[in-house]
Design an enzyme around this catalytic site. Structure first.
Site, PDB file in Angstrom:
ATOM      1  N   ARG A 113       0.821  -1.205   0.000  1.00  0.00           N
ATOM      2  CA  ARG A 113       0.000   0.000   0.000  1.00  0.00           C
ATOM      3  C   ARG A 113       0.860   1.262   0.000  1.00  0.00           C
ATOM      4  O   ARG A 113       2.028   1.233   0.370  1.00  0.00           O
ATOM      5  CB  ARG A 113      -0.910   0.017   1.229  1.00  0.00           C
ATOM      6  CG  ARG A 113      -2.004  -1.032   1.230  1.00  0.00           C
ATOM      7  CD  ARG A 113      -2.844  -0.945   2.489  1.00  0.00           C
ATOM      8  NE  ARG A 113      -2.064  -1.237   3.695  1.00  0.00           N
ATOM      9  CZ  ARG A 113      -1.608  -0.327   4.536  1.00  0.00           C
ATOM     10  NH1 ARG A 113      -1.844   0.972   4.312  1.00  0.00           N
ATOM     11  NH2 ARG A 113      -0.909  -0.665   5.598  1.00  0.00           N
ATOM     12  N   LYS A 141      -8.456  -2.230   1.308  1.00  0.00           N
ATOM     13  CA  LYS A 141      -8.323  -1.343   2.452  1.00  0.00           C
ATOM     14  C   LYS A 141      -9.110  -0.045   2.275  1.00  0.00           C
ATOM     15  O   LYS A 141      -9.456   0.601   3.263  1.00  0.00           O
ATOM     16  CB  LYS A 141      -6.849  -1.048   2.727  1.00  0.00           C
ATOM     17  CG  LYS A 141      -6.093  -2.264   3.267  1.00  0.00           C
ATOM     18  CD  LYS A 141      -6.770  -2.843   4.514  1.00  0.00           C
ATOM     19  CE  LYS A 141      -5.980  -3.999   5.110  1.00  0.00           C
ATOM     20  NZ  LYS A 141      -6.706  -4.641   6.245  1.00  0.00           N
ATOM     21  N   HIS A 154     -10.021  -4.279  12.958  1.00  0.00           N
ATOM     22  CA  HIS A 154      -8.961  -4.941  12.191  1.00  0.00           C
ATOM     23  C   HIS A 154      -8.565  -6.188  12.971  1.00  0.00           C
ATOM     24  O   HIS A 154      -7.665  -6.162  13.796  1.00  0.00           O
ATOM     25  CB  HIS A 154      -7.774  -3.998  12.014  1.00  0.00           C
ATOM     26  CG  HIS A 154      -6.709  -4.533  11.115  1.00  0.00           C
ATOM     27  ND1 HIS A 154      -5.374  -4.227  11.276  1.00  0.00           N
ATOM     28  CD2 HIS A 154      -6.771  -5.354  10.034  1.00  0.00           C
ATOM     29  CE1 HIS A 154      -4.664  -4.836  10.344  1.00  0.00           C
ATOM     30  NE2 HIS A 154      -5.498  -5.526   9.587  1.00  0.00           N
ATOM     31  N   SER A 200       0.388  -6.846  11.291  1.00  0.00           N
ATOM     32  CA  SER A 200       1.047  -7.834  10.444  1.00  0.00           C
ATOM     33  C   SER A 200       2.200  -8.497  11.194  1.00  0.00           C
ATOM     34  O   SER A 200       3.006  -7.829  11.845  1.00  0.00           O
ATOM     35  CB  SER A 200       1.569  -7.153   9.176  1.00  0.00           C
ATOM     36  OG  SER A 200       2.203  -8.088   8.333  1.00  0.00           O
ATOM     37  N   LYS A 221      -2.155 -13.224  13.599  1.00  0.00           N
ATOM     38  CA  LYS A 221      -3.613 -13.052  13.550  1.00  0.00           C
ATOM     39  C   LYS A 221      -4.291 -14.122  12.694  1.00  0.00           C
ATOM     40  O   LYS A 221      -5.265 -14.757  13.121  1.00  0.00           O
ATOM     41  CB  LYS A 221      -3.902 -11.640  13.009  1.00  0.00           C
ATOM     42  CG  LYS A 221      -5.356 -11.244  12.896  1.00  0.00           C
ATOM     43  CD  LYS A 221      -5.508  -9.730  12.835  1.00  0.00           C
ATOM     44  CE  LYS A 221      -4.590  -9.093  11.811  1.00  0.00           C
ATOM     45  NZ  LYS A 221      -5.068  -9.265  10.425  1.00  0.00           N
ATOM     46  N   THR A 222      -3.769 -14.334  11.487  1.00  0.00           N
ATOM     47  CA  THR A 222      -4.349 -15.326  10.587  1.00  0.00           C
ATOM     48  C   THR A 222      -4.089 -16.739  11.091  1.00  0.00           C
ATOM     49  O   THR A 222      -4.990 -17.583  11.132  1.00  0.00           O
ATOM     50  CB  THR A 222      -3.794 -15.156   9.170  1.00  0.00           C
ATOM     51  OG1 THR A 222      -4.146 -13.863   8.677  1.00  0.00           O
ATOM     52  CG2 THR A 222      -4.355 -16.210   8.224  1.00  0.00           C
ATOM     53  N   ASP A 275      -9.444 -11.007   8.823  1.00  0.00           N
ATOM     54  CA  ASP A 275      -8.839  -9.672   8.802  1.00  0.00           C
ATOM     55  C   ASP A 275      -9.745  -8.512   9.215  1.00  0.00           C
ATOM     56  O   ASP A 275      -9.280  -7.594   9.869  1.00  0.00           O
ATOM     57  CB  ASP A 275      -8.277  -9.391   7.410  1.00  0.00           C
ATOM     58  CG  ASP A 275      -7.290  -8.235   7.400  1.00  0.00           C
ATOM     59  OD1 ASP A 275      -6.438  -8.184   8.307  1.00  0.00           O
ATOM     60  OD2 ASP A 275      -7.362  -7.393   6.498  1.00  0.00           O
ATOM     61  N   ARG A 321       1.640 -12.475  -1.549  1.00  0.00           N
ATOM     62  CA  ARG A 321       0.337 -12.822  -0.977  1.00  0.00           C
ATOM     63  C   ARG A 321      -0.488 -13.706  -1.905  1.00  0.00           C
ATOM     64  O   ARG A 321      -0.205 -13.817  -3.097  1.00  0.00           O
ATOM     65  CB  ARG A 321      -0.469 -11.554  -0.670  1.00  0.00           C
ATOM     66  CG  ARG A 321       0.098 -10.727   0.487  1.00  0.00           C
ATOM     67  CD  ARG A 321      -0.754  -9.522   0.775  1.00  0.00           C
ATOM     68  NE  ARG A 321      -0.255  -8.744   1.895  1.00  0.00           N
ATOM     69  CZ  ARG A 321      -0.677  -8.875   3.149  1.00  0.00           C
ATOM     70  NH1 ARG A 321      -1.620  -9.761   3.437  1.00  0.00           N
ATOM     71  NH2 ARG A 321      -0.190  -8.120   4.117  1.00  0.00           N
TER      72      ARG A 321
END
Length: 532
Positions: free
Chosen positions: A60, A200, A219, A239, A243-244, A258, A324
């Protein structure tokens, strides 16, 4: 011009977009892959995945994101965190982008953002690249063919990578631009092929709209117990904090990885898919995510692959470390079909502490939870960026500052109110280092983290004996089945306790310095939870 699967009264012409070469409305995955391959946008990978690269932008561009300043947004946007754009400059940008698009081939996807029909946003995504349309179909939620006949977009995103902005004319920073106009319900993206800008931008929209309805935008990843949607848990984290990975528990149902909302009914996924990092991904560690990289229509971004066999190289970061894979949530076997869950019983805030100070888990009061939520702490480590020679703290408020258009305390107060009303237990989980800082200590054992989370989620950890942490004031369990007791006391894991004390004092000071910006806006109980 293709006009199938669209409300005839809602074609692009009704939005003032005309004289395009061709428009393809709501193509399904096979047709989008065919279009992308025909236009040379990517390569067909193993299993029918689409392999793409995103040019000079492999992530981003947060500094190029602008919000139009108007009477509506003047007092509602957190301007210290969001670059402004004048309404007149946006109008010039919009007109120039539409002129640039004339004669071009564009793809339209009409999609939902949000699994809860009462709070979802109907979004039209117009893309120059066919694979961006495919990405959007994965990341947002897909209406039925019948629903498309009545679809009326509330917001529209125009993504045109070949368009370059003029900073002097358009009031932006560079030729790359992401401009959000909440009054005109329009987002313009130019001069970047990175598809994550679409995802996003929608998240930013929801972060602006939903709090005004009393809905918390988060988030976070989320899951719930098997056959027990009311046994829900959310996992906040930046990141690299897990989390995932940690939410993808095979013994629970994955709601999403997410972005979620917390409404008066419970939690709901904003998205219809996942956008997983693939660097160093291993089949034995994360078999289901690994399998998505060779499934039909998955979008694999910026991965090096063998030109003959199309085999992916998960270790080659020569294009970017931010490689990704985007895929529909249904590619994960234990994923929720509805994207819905009850009010969370547990809220987990994940941090990767490279200083080796924080315990592997700590229980938080509601005020402490708001404190750590507003802090949003994790660490960059040496080697990740040039010039970083020791652990570098990162404080990203609400665990997602780049996507927060409103002031942090708006989200913090909403979270605290919901925690108090529904009685959720709150936990801070450190997936970073123990036994020393990065370079000396070792990464927190994933087996221990999972054991602690299991005990937290099944309620047994609440019955443990706790000690008060002398540095941060939260409660830390002294024992948990499957976890070495020494691990629960970080100071004992260091060879030199005095060195630990010095490192802890340093981190405490960093927290206090960062949190000073919020003190004028918070209540006394949160101030009391803050570190002084």
């Amino acid at each position: 011009m293709t006009t199938t699967r669209v409300n005839p009264a809602r074609t692009l012409e009704t939005q003032g977009i005309s004289d395009l070469g061709s428009v393809h409305y709501n193509l399904l995955e096979p047709a989008l892959i065919e279009a992308a391959l025909r236009k040379g946008e990517g390569t067909l990978g193993q299993g029918g995945a689409l392999l793409v690269t995103t040019g000079k932008f492999t992530g981003r561009s947060p500094k190029d994101k602008h919000v139009v300043r108007s009477a509506t947004t003047e007092d509602t946007i957190w301007w210290d965190n969001n670059a402004e754009m004048a309404p007149e400059a946006f109008d010039r940008l919009h007109a120039d982008m539409l002129a640039h698009m004339k004669g071009g081939d564009y793809h339209v996807q009409d999609l939902y953002a949000g699994a809860d029909p009462d709070h979802r946003l109907d979004v039209r995504v117009i893309t120059e690249l066919a694979w961006h349309g495919l990405f959007s179909r994965h990341m947002l939620r897909r209406p039925s063919l019948e629903d498309l006949q009545h679809f009326e977009p509330e917001f529209t995103i125009i993504n045109c990578p070949s368009f370059k902005a003029d900073p002097a004319r358009h009031g932006c920073r560079t030729e790359t631009v992401i401009a959000l106009n909440f009054d005109k319900k329009l987002i313009l993206i130019g001069d970047t092929e990175y598809a994550g800008e679409i995802k996003k931008s929608v998240f930013t929209l929801l972060n602006y709209i939903l709090p005004g309805k009393g809905v918390m935008a988060m988030h976070c990843s989320a899951n719930h117990g098997v056959d027990a949607p009311d046994d829900a848990a959310v996992f906040f984290g930046l990141s690299g904090t897990g989390k995932t990975t940690l939410s993808a528990d095979p013994t629970r149902v994955l709601i999403g990885d997410d972005e979620h909302g917390w409404s008066e009914k419970g939690i709901f996924n904003f998205e219809g898919g996942c956008y997983a990092k693939t660097i160093n991904l291993r089949e034995e560690a994360e078999p289901e995510i690994y399998a998505t990289t060779t499934k039909f229509a998955s979008v694999v971004e910026n991965m090096v692959f063998d030109r003959k066999t199309r085999a992916l190289d998960f270790d080659d970061d020569s294009l970017t470390a931010n490689m990704r894979c985007a895929y529909p949530l249904g590619y994960i076997s234990n994923a929720s079909e509805t994207g819905l869950g009850g009010h969370p019983n547990n809220i987990i805030m994940l941090t990767c502490d490279a200083f080796g100070v924080l315990p592997p888990i700590a229980r938080l009061t509601p005020a402490q939870a708001m404190y750590h939520f507003l802090s949003g702490f994790t660490s960059k480590v040496a080697g990740t960026e040039r010039g970083v020679t020791e652990p570098e703290p990162t404080f990203s408020t609400c665990f997602g500052a780049p996507f927060m258009p409103r002031r942090p305390e708006v989200y913090g107060n909403l979270l605290r109110e919901k925690i108090a009303h529904h009685g959720a237990a709150c936990w801070l989980v450190n997936t970073g280092w123990t036994g020393g800082a990065y370079g000396t200590g070792s990464r927190m054992p994933i087996r221990a983290t999972r054991a602690l989370l299991t005990a937290a989620l099944d309620g047994s950890l609440q019955d443990a004996e706790f000690r008060k942490d002398p540095n941060f004031g939260f409660d830390v369990p002294t024992a948990c089945p499957g976890v070495p007791e020494v691990l629960l006391d970080p100071r004992r894991t260091w060879e030199d306790p005095a060195a630990y004390d010095a490192q802890a004092a340093k981190l405490v000071h960093m927290f206090a310095e960062n949190f000073a910006q919020y003190v004028p806006f918070i209540d006394d109980d949160v101030k009391a939870a803050a570190i002084s």
